[in-house]
Design a protein around this motif. Structure first.
Motif, PDB file in Angstrom:
ATOM      1  N   THR A 127      -3.457 -13.158  -4.245  1.00 19.83           N
ATOM      2  CA  THR A 127      -3.861 -14.513  -3.869  1.00 19.83           C
ATOM      3  C   THR A 127      -4.082 -14.606  -2.363  1.00 19.83           C
ATOM      4  O   THR A 127      -3.697 -13.714  -1.607  1.00 19.83           O
ATOM      5  CB  THR A 127      -2.784 -15.529  -4.288  1.00 19.83           C
ATOM      6  OG1 THR A 127      -1.535 -15.128  -3.720  1.00 19.83           O
ATOM      7  CG2 THR A 127      -2.668 -15.580  -5.797  1.00 19.83           C
ATOM      8  N   LEU A 169       6.773 -16.008 -14.415  1.00 19.58           N
ATOM      9  CA  LEU A 169       6.115 -17.293 -14.207  1.00 19.58           C
ATOM     10  C   LEU A 169       5.665 -17.946 -15.505  1.00 19.58           C
ATOM     11  O   LEU A 169       5.703 -19.151 -15.639  1.00 19.58           O
ATOM     12  CB  LEU A 169       4.907 -17.105 -13.278  1.00 19.58           C
ATOM     13  CG  LEU A 169       5.203 -16.487 -11.910  1.00 19.58           C
ATOM     14  CD1 LEU A 169       3.903 -16.128 -11.212  1.00 19.58           C
ATOM     15  CD2 LEU A 169       6.006 -17.429 -11.039  1.00 19.58           C
ATOM     16  N   SER A 176       2.631 -14.169 -17.060  1.00 19.46           N
ATOM     17  CA  SER A 176       2.500 -13.705 -15.684  1.00 19.46           C
ATOM     18  C   SER A 176       3.851 -13.615 -14.982  1.00 19.46           C
ATOM     19  O   SER A 176       4.802 -14.317 -15.308  1.00 19.46           O
ATOM     20  CB  SER A 176       1.563 -14.622 -14.897  1.00 19.46           C
ATOM     21  OG  SER A 176       2.016 -15.944 -14.941  1.00 19.46           O
ATOM     22  N   HIS A 177       3.892 -12.695 -14.043  1.00 19.98           N
ATOM     23  CA  HIS A 177       5.063 -12.594 -13.176  1.00 19.98           C
ATOM     24  C   HIS A 177       4.582 -12.198 -11.790  1.00 19.98           C
ATOM     25  O   HIS A 177       3.527 -11.574 -11.640  1.00 19.98           O
ATOM     26  CB  HIS A 177       6.079 -11.593 -13.717  1.00 19.98           C
ATOM     27  CG  HIS A 177       5.523 -10.238 -13.978  1.00 19.98           C
ATOM     28  ND1 HIS A 177       5.047  -9.855 -15.202  1.00 19.98           N
ATOM     29  CD2 HIS A 177       5.375  -9.164 -13.171  1.00 19.98           C
ATOM     30  CE1 HIS A 177       4.629  -8.604 -15.129  1.00 19.98           C
ATOM     31  NE2 HIS A 177       4.822  -8.154 -13.917  1.00 19.98           N
ATOM     32  N   GLU A 178       5.356 -12.593 -10.785  1.00 19.67           N
ATOM     33  CA  GLU A 178       4.983 -12.277  -9.422  1.00 19.67           C
ATOM     34  C   GLU A 178       5.743 -11.034  -8.988  1.00 19.67           C
ATOM     35  O   GLU A 178       6.932 -10.908  -9.265  1.00 19.67           O
ATOM     36  CB  GLU A 178       5.319 -13.443  -8.488  1.00 19.67           C
ATOM     37  CG  GLU A 178       4.937 -13.164  -7.037  1.00 19.67           C
ATOM     38  CD  GLU A 178       5.389 -14.258  -6.088  1.00 19.67           C
ATOM     39  OE1 GLU A 178       5.697 -15.373  -6.565  1.00 19.67           O
ATOM     40  OE2 GLU A 178       5.447 -13.988  -4.874  1.00 19.67           O
ATOM     41  N   ARG A 179       5.055 -10.139  -8.329  1.00 16.78           N
ATOM     42  CA  ARG A 179       5.714  -8.955  -7.766  1.00 16.78           C
ATOM     43  C   ARG A 179       5.932  -9.206  -6.292  1.00 16.78           C
ATOM     44  O   ARG A 179       4.974  -9.250  -5.516  1.00 16.78           O
ATOM     45  CB  ARG A 179       4.856  -7.703  -7.958  1.00 16.78           C
ATOM     46  CG  ARG A 179       4.882  -7.201  -9.366  1.00 16.78           C
ATOM     47  CD  ARG A 179       4.321  -5.820  -9.502  1.00 16.78           C
ATOM     48  NE  ARG A 179       4.277  -5.445 -10.911  1.00 16.78           N
ATOM     49  CZ  ARG A 179       3.577  -4.446 -11.411  1.00 16.78           C
ATOM     50  NH1 ARG A 179       2.835  -3.713 -10.602  1.00 16.78           N
ATOM     51  NH2 ARG A 179       3.603  -4.180 -12.689  1.00 16.78           N
ATOM     52  N   ILE A 235       0.264 -11.458  -8.308  1.00 21.01           N
ATOM     53  CA  ILE A 235       0.667 -11.964  -9.611  1.00 21.01           C
ATOM     54  C   ILE A 235       0.067 -11.094 -10.695  1.00 21.01           C
ATOM     55  O   ILE A 235      -1.142 -10.843 -10.704  1.00 21.01           O
ATOM     56  CB  ILE A 235       0.224 -13.434  -9.785  1.00 21.01           C
ATOM     57  CG1 ILE A 235       0.842 -14.274  -8.683  1.00 21.01           C
ATOM     58  CG2 ILE A 235       0.615 -13.954 -11.165  1.00 21.01           C
ATOM     59  CD1 ILE A 235       0.461 -15.724  -8.713  1.00 21.01           C
ATOM     60  N   GLN A 272      10.525  -8.825  -9.553  1.00 21.00           N
ATOM     61  CA  GLN A 272       9.542  -9.455 -10.450  1.00 21.00           C
ATOM     62  C   GLN A 272      10.052 -10.826 -10.874  1.00 21.00           C
ATOM     63  O   GLN A 272      11.110 -10.946 -11.485  1.00 21.00           O
ATOM     64  CB  GLN A 272       9.298  -8.567 -11.678  1.00 21.00           C
ATOM     65  CG  GLN A 272       8.889  -7.147 -11.289  1.00 21.00           C
ATOM     66  CD  GLN A 272       7.838  -6.566 -12.201  1.00 21.00           C
ATOM     67  OE1 GLN A 272       6.685  -6.923 -12.136  1.00 21.00           O
ATOM     68  NE2 GLN A 272       8.264  -5.649 -13.066  1.00 21.00           N
ATOM     69  N   ARG A 277       0.267 -13.190  -2.051  1.00 19.84           N
ATOM     70  CA  ARG A 277       1.148 -12.909  -3.176  1.00 19.84           C
ATOM     71  C   ARG A 277       0.431 -12.055  -4.207  1.00 19.84           C
ATOM     72  O   ARG A 277      -0.797 -12.021  -4.267  1.00 19.84           O
ATOM     73  CB  ARG A 277       1.605 -14.206  -3.837  1.00 19.84           C
ATOM     74  CG  ARG A 277       2.690 -14.907  -3.062  1.00 19.84           C
ATOM     75  CD  ARG A 277       3.330 -15.970  -3.904  1.00 19.84           C
ATOM     76  NE  ARG A 277       2.659 -17.243  -3.716  1.00 19.84           N
ATOM     77  CZ  ARG A 277       3.178 -18.381  -4.161  1.00 19.84           C
ATOM     78  NH1 ARG A 277       4.304 -18.361  -4.849  1.00 19.84           N
ATOM     79  NH2 ARG A 277       2.549 -19.513  -3.962  1.00 19.84           N
TER      80      ARG A 277
END
Lengths: 116, 94
Positions: free
Chosen positions: B15, B55, B39-42, B21, B52, B19
């Protein structure tokens, strides 16, 4: 390199009554299949083969590698990527693939057209 | 010629605020608005391994998308996320 003049004639984009030529879109289309390095506005540099481009100059690269993988391991598991045109800072091209004279002439012609 | 995102399924989205994702692409449009499922954010950090954060179902507005990478399952499963140390990505500065 493809005949840019011809490309421009065919790719005039009629939007809201204004004629927008897609010069750089044509230019990038002629470079599909070549290896380029795209530097993004977040300082990340991605090397890859130009797969496709669109009118917004969004770029799709295949077989990518990050120029500095130690600093940017974020993309280790990514082989192909799509890059939004608005986040590109530079596209580094192989010099022998570009006819700068032709490009310069085409750009000048377009500038003249735009003025009228 | 259009660079459609149709072939992409399991992706990593970078993004504009730097970030990353990871998720499954359920839908997109011309402005690159995305629907990401599972989804998950790393979160990358220089002091500890990759974290991780789960989301769920997300819509990401196209303005904020920088890069969309197709994740190669094999390479990704062989990654030892706990051992990766890296600075978070910079945000996009226009």
């Amino acid at each position: 390199m493809l005949d840019l003049q011809l490309q421009i004639t065919y790719l005039n984009d009629y939007t809201f009554g204004f004629i927008k030529t897609l010069l750089f879109y044509s230019f990038f289309k002629s470079l599909v299949g070549k290896d380029v390095v795209v530097e993004l506005k977040n300082d990340l540099s991605i090397c890859g083969t130009l797969h496709s481009v669109d009118q917004y100059l969004n770029i799709k690269l295949t077989d990518i590698s990050v120029t500095d993988p130690e600093k940017y391991p974020h993309m280790l598991s990514v082989k192909n990527c799509f890059i939004r045109g608005s986040v590109v800072r530079y596209v580094q091209l192989p010099a022998d693939e570009v006819d700068t004279q032709l490009l310069q002439d085409a750009a000048r012609k377009e500038a003249l057209q735009q003025k009228q | 010629m259009s660079t459609a995102l149709e072939s992409y399924i399991n992706l990593a989205v970078v993004t504009s605020d730097g970030r990353m994702i990871v998720g499954t692409l359920k839908g997109f449009d011309q402005t690159i608005n995305l629907i990401l499922d599972e989804s998950h954010e790393r979160v990358f950090s220089s002091s500890q391994g990759v974290e991780q954060v789960v989301l769920g179902l997300y819509i990401v507005r196209g303005d904020n998308v920088a890069v969309i990478g197709e994740i190669d399952e094999d390479t990704d499963s062989s990654l030892d996320l706990g051992n990766i140390r890296a600075e978070p990505l910079n945000s996009i500065v226009h």
